[in-house]
Design an enzyme around this catalytic site. Structure first.
Site, mmCIF file in Angstrom:
data_model
loop_
_atom_site.group_PDB
_atom_site.id
_atom_site.type_symbol
_atom_site.label_atom_id
_atom_site.label_comp_id
_atom_site.label_asym_id
_atom_site.label_seq_id
_atom_site.Cartn_x
_atom_site.Cartn_y
_atom_site.Cartn_z
ATOM 1 N N CYS A 39 45.709 -33.791 10.351
ATOM 2 C CA CYS A 39 45.379 -33.252 11.674
ATOM 3 C C CYS A 39 46.665 -32.961 12.450
ATOM 4 C CB CYS A 39 44.515 -34.265 12.427
ATOM 5 S SG CYS A 39 44.234 -33.812 14.145
ATOM 6 N N CYS A 68 38.927 -33.474 11.174
ATOM 7 C CA CYS A 68 39.899 -34.548 11.312
ATOM 8 C C CYS A 68 39.117 -35.853 11.256
ATOM 9 C CB CYS A 68 40.610 -34.404 12.655
ATOM 10 S SG CYS A 68 41.383 -35.933 13.213
ATOM 11 N N LYS A 93 25.498 6.795 24.805
ATOM 12 C CA LYS A 93 26.514 7.346 23.919
ATOM 13 C C LYS A 93 26.555 6.462 22.682
ATOM 14 C CE LYS A 93 31.079 9.351 23.759
ATOM 15 N NZ LYS A 93 31.398 8.903 22.413
ATOM 16 N N SER A 123 33.302 18.496 21.582
ATOM 17 C CA SER A 123 33.300 17.111 22.049
ATOM 18 C C SER A 123 33.117 17.149 23.562
ATOM 19 C CB SER A 123 34.590 16.416 21.672
ATOM 20 O OG SER A 123 35.657 17.112 22.247
ATOM 21 N N ILE A 124 32.964 15.988 24.162
ATOM 22 C CA ILE A 124 32.781 15.981 25.612
ATOM 23 C C ILE A 124 33.870 15.185 26.291
ATOM 24 C CG2 ILE A 124 30.378 16.559 26.056
ATOM 25 C CD1 ILE A 124 29.557 13.797 25.515
ATOM 26 N N LYS A 179 32.225 6.008 29.819
ATOM 27 C CA LYS A 179 32.358 4.925 28.837
ATOM 28 C C LYS A 179 32.289 3.550 29.470
ATOM 29 C CE LYS A 179 34.626 6.916 24.943
ATOM 30 N NZ LYS A 179 35.427 6.476 23.814
ATOM 31 N N GLU A 229 0.837 -1.193 0.000
ATOM 32 C CA GLU A 229 0.000 0.000 0.000
ATOM 33 C C GLU A 229 0.881 1.256 0.000
ATOM 34 O OE1 GLU A 229 -2.919 0.471 -0.610
ATOM 35 O OE2 GLU A 229 -3.356 2.499 0.139
ATOM 36 N N ASP A 251 3.906 1.433 -1.184
ATOM 37 C CA ASP A 251 4.500 1.536 -2.517
ATOM 38 C C ASP A 251 3.526 2.168 -3.508
ATOM 39 O OD1 ASP A 251 6.704 0.336 -1.488
ATOM 40 O OD2 ASP A 251 6.270 -1.664 -2.292
ATOM 41 N N CYS A 291 42.029 -39.716 17.674
ATOM 42 C CA CYS A 291 42.658 -38.396 17.792
ATOM 43 C C CYS A 291 42.593 -37.939 19.246
ATOM 44 C CB CYS A 291 41.934 -37.406 16.881
ATOM 45 S SG CYS A 291 42.542 -35.721 17.023
HETATM 46 S S1 IVH Z 1 26.522 15.479 23.366
HETATM 47 C C1 IVH Z 1 28.494 19.488 23.746
HETATM 48 N N1 IVH Z 1 25.246 13.207 23.470
HETATM 49 O O1 IVH Z 1 30.121 11.606 21.403
HETATM 50 C C2 IVH Z 1 28.001 18.099 23.786
HETATM 51 N N2 IVH Z 1 27.268 13.288 22.225
HETATM 52 O O2 IVH Z 1 32.470 13.936 22.207
HETATM 53 C C3 IVH Z 1 28.049 17.476 22.466
HETATM 54 N N3 IVH Z 1 27.846 11.174 21.120
HETATM 55 O O3 IVH Z 1 31.308 12.625 18.654
HETATM 56 C C4 IVH Z 1 27.855 16.025 22.419
HETATM 57 N N4 IVH Z 1 26.098 10.027 21.828
HETATM 58 O O4 IVH Z 1 28.814 12.370 18.326
HETATM 59 C C5 IVH Z 1 26.326 13.844 22.996
HETATM 60 N N5 IVH Z 1 23.967 11.252 23.629
HETATM 61 C C6 IVH Z 1 25.047 11.912 23.157
HETATM 62 C C7 IVH Z 1 26.002 11.284 22.335
HETATM 63 C C8 IVH Z 1 27.114 12.002 21.882
HETATM 64 C C9 IVH Z 1 27.204 9.988 21.104
HETATM 65 C C10 IVH Z 1 29.128 11.429 20.455
HETATM 66 C C11 IVH Z 1 29.155 12.686 19.643
HETATM 67 C C12 IVH Z 1 30.582 13.147 19.715
HETATM 68 C C13 IVH Z 1 31.072 12.535 20.967
HETATM 69 C C14 IVH Z 1 31.178 13.586 22.035
#
Ligand code: IVH
Length: 675
Positions: free
Chosen positions: A410, A428, A118, A82-83, A316, A35, A37, A434
């Protein structure tokens, strides 16, 4: 009433977008594919007839751009930062972050945090102007990224325009990723076609986004989760980060449901633990969790240190993939003689432990992944799964790297190695001659779920086999304290304990014993099914193909394997000796020693029966051993046709399959049930 083409097109687009959202974002399709499609083609036709009405945000415009020479640079209106990462696995990651935040805020009370996953993919910035997607860019160096709009448009879950949002500018930031299911399906297809596979979902996502041919990019199934904002103009921000995500979700953006708003460090650690426990069950890869101060006012107060916000941290998990070097490839011989090539690795810490061996599965796998001795490889260890080599970094191959050659004999016993037509595994042919197979057979036999001999580990089995003390399974029960106590590293007390454990294991159950024999294709569940069905070992040993097939869940492969096993005189001898040495279990009459009256028959039900429902008819037929199939083929033994039987009846007549009416069915059931 006739609609104008403009209205018609608008209505179709809205409807298609609704289905797209249901399918790709909510994962809850609302209409059948056919549908969908049909609607899509209808829109394509109309747009072709009225090219002046075609717009870039039409759902038909996701695919189909030019092959690019390169990606144009995009300067981010707001830098993509980045964080900071807390890598430790303990609660201190959460506590450290919470302490830093509270100190920076002048010892504030309990802080509210937004917790998220993350995602392990690639960060992108999606720019919407007055609700329409106008540009997508990678993070690049944070200041300048690359224009990947064309490829991002092919990601179905990313809306080409936002619902209920016509802000002048709203930049949505998030992660493009490939789900594990999509990754596996894609690789399966590639393998079937003999084409290159992706190493892991992350590379899959990153590679596809940076693919210059949008048609190729469109073939790679990608997804997206939003986790933040970039530039915003003409929209009043909510007060919290979680409020932003809620708003984005209401605009039709995919936002991951695995998120929480919590207070205090203990609750952060708790989120980390909860997510770690379900990491392997998630449909996509993550490499940790992210904590963010929820209040935007507090975020502003906290600000940045170098290029990282003080209000967010990534906590992490131990990485599931690492790089290391293959020192050698050795062969391991399993219980059934299977030769498994194992990579001997430069030890590496991955998935929470030090790994120095990784399975390469079989020869075909080594060829496909092109693993050479000396190569730098990616090793993966996820959850309790055994470590494996997922791919090679071809550019790091040293000049003296060596290709692997599967041995023709073997490495343990020198017997011929065979690889049967259509089989991936080399085996083997030495059988219990064996030593490797003998060792594995003994370990399996003594295992916890088999005979459960406590204290018989692999080191001891190695000794017993290598020193020629044990040649066959029954020899185990011929061991005595004096013989065992002579072995190096075996104290008198341990010898006594082992003899006692062996004695204790003699009292077992039929299903454990069957499983312990290590018959190919007879796992724990099948052993249970067989034991329940037959009740006695002799009945299983004597059963023919047909009788074995009458056991629920036993198919031709298992039946053949049982017949081959008990057909060998030496296997019957092993069983006989074990029983003579005192191995015993309780026997019973079995669920059924006779094959059921309709065993081996396949039938199909069609039309309506007056005296019983389709389900009742099905379960009564099945109880008599018949298989009830959904469609008629040459293999169908009979078709039961009620009133208003349709095409299945026609098919039965066409193929000359016997047809029973309701009376005849009732007679058949009655006759069989009484017999
Ligand atoms: S927040 C200022 N939230 O992790 C904050 N980042 O260094 C900006 N990432 O490459 C990032 N999941 O792509 C945020 N729930 C999440 C995330 C996330 C993955 C990655 C992001 C970046 C790295 C942060």
């Amino acid at each position: 009433m006739n609609k104008s083409p403009t209205q018609h097109i608008a209505r179709l687009r809205a409807e298609i977008e609704r289905h797209n959202h249901a399918y790709y974002v909510l994962d809850a399709p609302t209409i059948p594919d056919a549908e969908y499609d049909r609607l899509f083609r209808e829109l394509q036709t109309l747009e072709a007839q009225h090219p002046e009405l075609l717009t870039a945000d039409s759902p038909t415009q996701r695919v189909g751009g030019q092959i690019l020479d390169g990606f144009a640079p995009v300067r981010h209106a707001v830098p993509m930062l980045s964080i900071r990462t807390e890598t430790d696995t303990e609660d201190s990651g959460a506590t450290n972050f919470d302490t830093r935040v509270r100190n920076a805020l002048g010892n504030a009370g309990e802080i509210e945090y937004a917790c998220e996953l993350k995602f392990d993919g690639l960060a992108v910035n999606l720019r919407y102007e007055r609700g329409v997607l106008v540009q997508a860019a990678t993070r690049g160096d944070g200041e300048t990224g690359e224009d990947v709009t064309q490829n991002v448009r092919t990601i179905h879950c990313i809306p080409l325009h936002l619902k209920h949002c016509d802000a002048d500018v709203i930049e949505v930031r998030g992660e493009v990723y490939m789900s594990r299911g999509d990754f596996n399906r894609y690789n399966d297809r590639q393998r079937e076609l003999g084409l290159a596979t992706l190493v892991n979902p992350r590379n899959g996502a990153a590679g596809s986004i940076r693919q210059l041919d949008p048609a190729l990019a469109a073939r790679r199934p990608l997804s997206f989760f939003a986790y933040g904002l970039g530039e915003v103009r003409g929209w009043s921000l909510p007060a919290t980060h979680s409020g932003i995500l809620d708003a984005l979700q209401s605009f039709g953006m995919p936002v991951c449901g695995e998120r929480a708003v919590v207070r205090g460090a203990a609750a952060l650690a708790d989120f980390h633990r909860r997510v770690a426990a379900k990491r392997d069950a998630l449909p996509f890869d993550i490499d940790g969790v992210v904590y963010k101060v929820n209040s935007l006012a507090l975020q502003q107060q906290l600000g940045f240190v170098s290029r990282e916000p003080r209000w967010a941290v990534a906590h992490k998990f131990p990485a599931e993939e690492q790089l290391t070097v293959v020192r050698d490839i050795e062969i391991q011989v399993g219980r059934t003689g299977k030769l498994t090539p194992v990579a001997k690795l430069e030890p590496v810490f991955v998935g929470g432990t030090t790994v120095s061996n990784a399975t390469l599965h079989n020869e075909g796998e080594i060829r496909r992944k092109d693993v050479h001795i000396g190569d730098t490889v990616i090793v993966r260890r996820a959850g309790d799964v055994i470590p494996e080599v997922v791919g090679v970094l071809a550019e790091r191959r040293p000049a003296d790297a060596r290709a692997f050659v599967m041995p023709t004999t073997c490495p343990v016993c020198g017997s011929h190695v065979v690889r049967e037509e259509g089989e991936a595994d080399a085996r083997c042919t030495g059988g219990l001659f064996c030593a490797a197979q003998r060792k594995q057979a003994i370990l399996h036999f003594a295992g916890r779920r088999a005979m459960d001999v406590e204290g018989l580990g692999d080191k001891l089995v190695d000794q017993l086999v290598d020193e020629d003390i044990i040649h066959s399974l029954p020899d185990l029960y011929r061991l005595d304290v004096a013989t065992l106590a002579q072995l190096s590293r075996m104290a008198e007390k341990s010898a006594q304990n082992l003899v006692a454990a062996l004695e204790k294991s003699k009292h077992t159950t039929l299903n454990r014993f069957l499983f312990a024999l290590g018959i190919r294709h007879v796992g724990e569940t099948t052993a249970k099914d067989l034991a329940r069905h037959f009740g006695k070992l002799d009945a299983i040993m004597q059963a023919d193909h047909e009788r074995l097939l009458s056991v629920p869940d036993v198919g031709p492969v298992v039946a053949q394997s049982l017949i081959a096993f008990f057909g060998e005189a030496h296997n019957r001898e092993v069983v006989q000796q074990l029983r003579a040495l005192g191995v015993h279990w309780e026997e019973h009459e079995g669920a059924s020693t006779q094959p059921l009256p309709l065993s081996g028959k396949t039938c199909v039900l069609t039309g309506t029966l007056a005296s019983l429902s389709r389900d009742e008819a099905k379960s009564r037929l099945e109880a008599l051993g018949a298989k009830v199939a959904g469609s008629v083929s040459k293999k169908t033994d009979f078709v039961v046709a009620g009133t208003e039987a349709g095409s299945k009846l026609d098919k039965a007549r066409e193929l000359g399959v016997a047809v029973l009416n309701e009376d005849e069915l009732m007679q058949l059931l009655k006759g069989c049930e009484e017999s």
